[in-house]
Write a protein that holds these residues in place. Structure first.
Motif, mmCIF file in Angstrom:
data_model
loop_
_atom_site.group_PDB
_atom_site.id
_atom_site.type_symbol
_atom_site.label_atom_id
_atom_site.label_comp_id
_atom_site.label_asym_id
_atom_site.label_seq_id
_atom_site.Cartn_x
_atom_site.Cartn_y
_atom_site.Cartn_z
ATOM 1 N N ALA A 1 0.839 -1.202 0.000
ATOM 2 C CA ALA A 1 0.000 0.000 0.000
ATOM 3 C C ALA A 1 0.873 1.251 0.000
ATOM 4 C CB ALA A 1 -0.937 -0.014 1.207
ATOM 5 N N ALA A 2 1.938 1.227 0.776
ATOM 6 C CA ALA A 2 2.852 2.378 0.822
ATOM 7 C C ALA A 2 3.547 2.566 -0.531
ATOM 8 C CB ALA A 2 3.885 2.200 1.934
ATOM 9 N N GLU A 3 3.989 1.470 -1.143
ATOM 10 C CA GLU A 3 4.649 1.557 -2.455
ATOM 11 C C GLU A 3 3.668 2.031 -3.519
ATOM 12 O OE1 GLU A 3 7.934 1.028 -5.220
ATOM 13 O OE2 GLU A 3 7.653 1.623 -3.139
ATOM 14 N N GLN A 4 2.422 1.585 -3.457
ATOM 15 C CA GLN A 4 1.422 2.015 -4.428
ATOM 16 C C GLN A 4 1.180 3.522 -4.301
ATOM 17 O OE1 GLN A 4 -1.935 3.237 -4.175
ATOM 18 N NE2 GLN A 4 -2.030 3.268 -6.419
ATOM 19 N N ARG A 5 1.087 4.033 -3.094
ATOM 20 C CA ARG A 5 0.896 5.479 -2.906
ATOM 21 C C ARG A 5 2.094 6.254 -3.440
ATOM 22 N NH1 ARG A 5 -1.170 3.509 1.941
ATOM 23 N NH2 ARG A 5 0.762 3.978 3.059
ATOM 24 N N ARG A 6 3.298 5.742 -3.186
ATOM 25 C CA ARG A 6 4.505 6.409 -3.678
ATOM 26 C C ARG A 6 4.535 6.406 -5.211
ATOM 27 N NH1 ARG A 6 9.173 5.852 -5.691
ATOM 28 N NH2 ARG A 6 9.180 3.601 -5.873
ATOM 29 N N LEU A 7 4.234 5.248 -5.802
ATOM 30 C CA LEU A 7 4.232 5.150 -7.260
ATOM 31 C C LEU A 7 3.111 5.975 -7.891
ATOM 32 C CD1 LEU A 7 5.088 1.389 -7.833
ATOM 33 C CD2 LEU A 7 6.529 3.380 -8.330
ATOM 34 N N SER A 8 1.985 6.089 -7.215
ATOM 35 C CA SER A 8 0.900 6.932 -7.731
ATOM 36 C C SER A 8 1.346 8.385 -7.817
ATOM 37 C CB SER A 8 -0.345 6.816 -6.852
ATOM 38 O OG SER A 8 -0.991 5.593 -7.098
ATOM 39 N N ALA A 9 2.075 8.836 -6.810
ATOM 40 C CA ALA A 9 2.592 10.215 -6.834
ATOM 41 C C ALA A 9 3.596 10.382 -7.977
ATOM 42 C CB ALA A 9 3.231 10.559 -5.496
ATOM 43 N N VAL A 10 4.438 9.388 -8.187
ATOM 44 C CA VAL A 10 5.407 9.408 -9.285
ATOM 45 C C VAL A 10 4.668 9.430 -10.631
ATOM 46 C CG1 VAL A 10 7.142 7.971 -10.462
ATOM 47 C CG2 VAL A 10 7.282 8.332 -7.987
ATOM 48 N N ALA A 11 3.629 8.606 -10.751
ATOM 49 C CA ALA A 11 2.851 8.547 -11.988
ATOM 50 C C ALA A 11 2.157 9.885 -12.255
ATOM 51 C CB ALA A 11 1.823 7.416 -11.911
ATOM 52 N N GLU A 12 1.582 10.476 -11.219
ATOM 53 C CA GLU A 12 0.928 11.779 -11.377
ATOM 54 C C GLU A 12 1.928 12.831 -11.845
ATOM 55 O OE1 GLU A 12 -2.240 12.971 -11.143
ATOM 56 O OE2 GLU A 12 -2.909 10.885 -10.985
ATOM 57 N N ALA A 13 3.112 12.834 -11.255
ATOM 58 C CA ALA A 13 4.138 13.810 -11.645
ATOM 59 C C ALA A 13 4.536 13.603 -13.109
ATOM 60 C CB ALA A 13 5.350 13.711 -10.728
ATOM 61 N N SER A 14 4.656 12.350 -13.542
ATOM 62 C CA SER A 14 5.030 12.095 -14.937
ATOM 63 C C SER A 14 3.935 12.579 -15.876
ATOM 64 C CB SER A 14 5.339 10.616 -15.173
ATOM 65 O OG SER A 14 4.167 9.861 -15.411
ATOM 66 N N GLN A 15 2.685 12.407 -15.474
ATOM 67 C CA GLN A 15 1.582 12.852 -16.307
ATOM 68 C C GLN A 15 1.479 14.378 -16.312
ATOM 69 O OE1 GLN A 15 -0.240 10.223 -18.241
ATOM 70 N NE2 GLN A 15 1.835 9.765 -17.572
ATOM 71 N N ASP A 16 1.769 15.010 -15.179
ATOM 72 C CA ASP A 16 1.783 16.474 -15.138
ATOM 73 C C ASP A 16 2.817 17.024 -16.115
ATOM 74 O OD1 ASP A 16 -0.234 16.581 -13.267
ATOM 75 O OD2 ASP A 16 1.102 16.938 -11.565
ATOM 76 N N ALA A 17 3.990 16.415 -16.138
ATOM 77 C CA ALA A 17 5.043 16.865 -17.050
ATOM 78 C C ALA A 17 4.643 16.609 -18.504
ATOM 79 C CB ALA A 17 6.361 16.162 -16.726
ATOM 80 N N PHE A 18 4.057 15.462 -18.758
ATOM 81 C CA PHE A 18 3.640 15.061 -20.103
ATOM 82 C C PHE A 18 2.558 16.000 -20.651
ATOM 83 C CE2 PHE A 18 0.085 12.231 -21.713
ATOM 84 C CZ PHE A 18 0.460 12.235 -23.038
ATOM 85 N N MET A 19 1.670 16.463 -19.790
ATOM 86 C CA MET A 19 0.549 17.301 -20.214
ATOM 87 C C MET A 19 0.738 18.767 -19.824
ATOM 88 S SD MET A 19 -1.329 15.249 -21.758
ATOM 89 C CE MET A 19 -3.082 15.113 -21.798
ATOM 90 N N ALA A 20 1.966 19.182 -19.661
ATOM 91 C CA ALA A 20 2.259 20.526 -19.153
ATOM 92 C C ALA A 20 1.671 21.648 -20.006
ATOM 93 C CB ALA A 20 3.775 20.719 -19.016
ATOM 94 N N CYS A 21 1.442 21.403 -21.274
ATOM 95 C CA CYS A 21 0.919 22.474 -22.125
ATOM 96 C C CYS A 21 -0.590 22.663 -21.983
ATOM 97 C CB CYS A 21 1.274 22.212 -23.580
ATOM 98 S SG CYS A 21 0.422 20.792 -24.268
ATOM 99 N N LEU A 22 -1.254 21.781 -21.226
ATOM 100 C CA LEU A 22 -2.689 21.909 -21.003
ATOM 101 C C LEU A 22 -2.937 22.445 -19.600
ATOM 102 C CD1 LEU A 22 -3.934 18.470 -22.425
ATOM 103 C CD2 LEU A 22 -3.766 20.673 -23.618
#
Length: 173
Positions: free
Chosen positions: A128-149
């Motif tokens: 559960a702790a690793e999933q929460r950590r990876l979710s934050a990492v995934a969100e950050a990657s998506q924020d960077a990927f969609m930065a122009c929106l």
């Protein structure tokens, strides 16, 4: 791997490059293809997928491992075959993914008391702790990927993509 330009002008050539044939000045991809939503979606998905795979990969896990942890975080314990179906994984492949995360102590498999032929998979506290950590990492990657929106555009895009996916899910039954 160099970081591709995010949200740059769609379908344009790098400065100084010359188009081939009768394409408009600066066109990288055929304009007729750029009018097809499925063509656009597949290319945008590839860019976002690469970003997500790279981000999750830094933890030593792969995207299917993250998906299994996330399914368990969202749904709670699941029979292994149900998890495979919900994630769209081949059941035989899911076993290998689960072996990896189980060896790391992130999930545990137990026999289903209602049907001893089945295994139920659940997150451990570490999972559960690793999933929460990876979710934050995934969100950050998506924020960077969609930065122009902006936030509203991201919400709209996500809502529209979900509508298409939900319609397909209803069709598949």
């Amino acid at each position: 791997m160099s970081e591709p330009e995010r949200c740059g002008p769609a379908g344009t050539l790098p400065e100084g490059a010359r188009p081939q044939g009768d394409l408009p000045e600066g066109a990288l991809r055929p304009p007729s293809l750029l009018a097809l939503p499925s063509y656009l979606a597949s290319h945008v998905a590839r860019i976002g997928h690469e970003s997500l795979v790279e981000a999750v990969g830094r933890s030593g896990l792969r995207l299917p491992h993250f998906a299994t942890l996330t399914a368990l975080a969202d749904f709670g314990p699941l029979p292994q075959h149900v998890m495979a179906d919900r994630l769209g994984f081949q059941r035989s492949h899911l076993g290998g993914y689960l072996d990896t995360v189980e060896e790391r102590g992130l999930v545990r498999r137990t026999r289903d008391p209602a049907d001893r032929r089945r295994q139920v998979v659940e997150l451990t506290d570490e999972g559960a702790a690793e999933q929460r950590r990876l979710s934050a990492v995934a969100e950050a990657s998506q924020d960077a990927f969609m930065a122009c929106l902006d936030a509203d555009e991201r919400t709209t895009l996500t809502r529209l993509l979900r509508r298409v996916l939900d319609a397909d899910d209803r069709t598949d039954g």
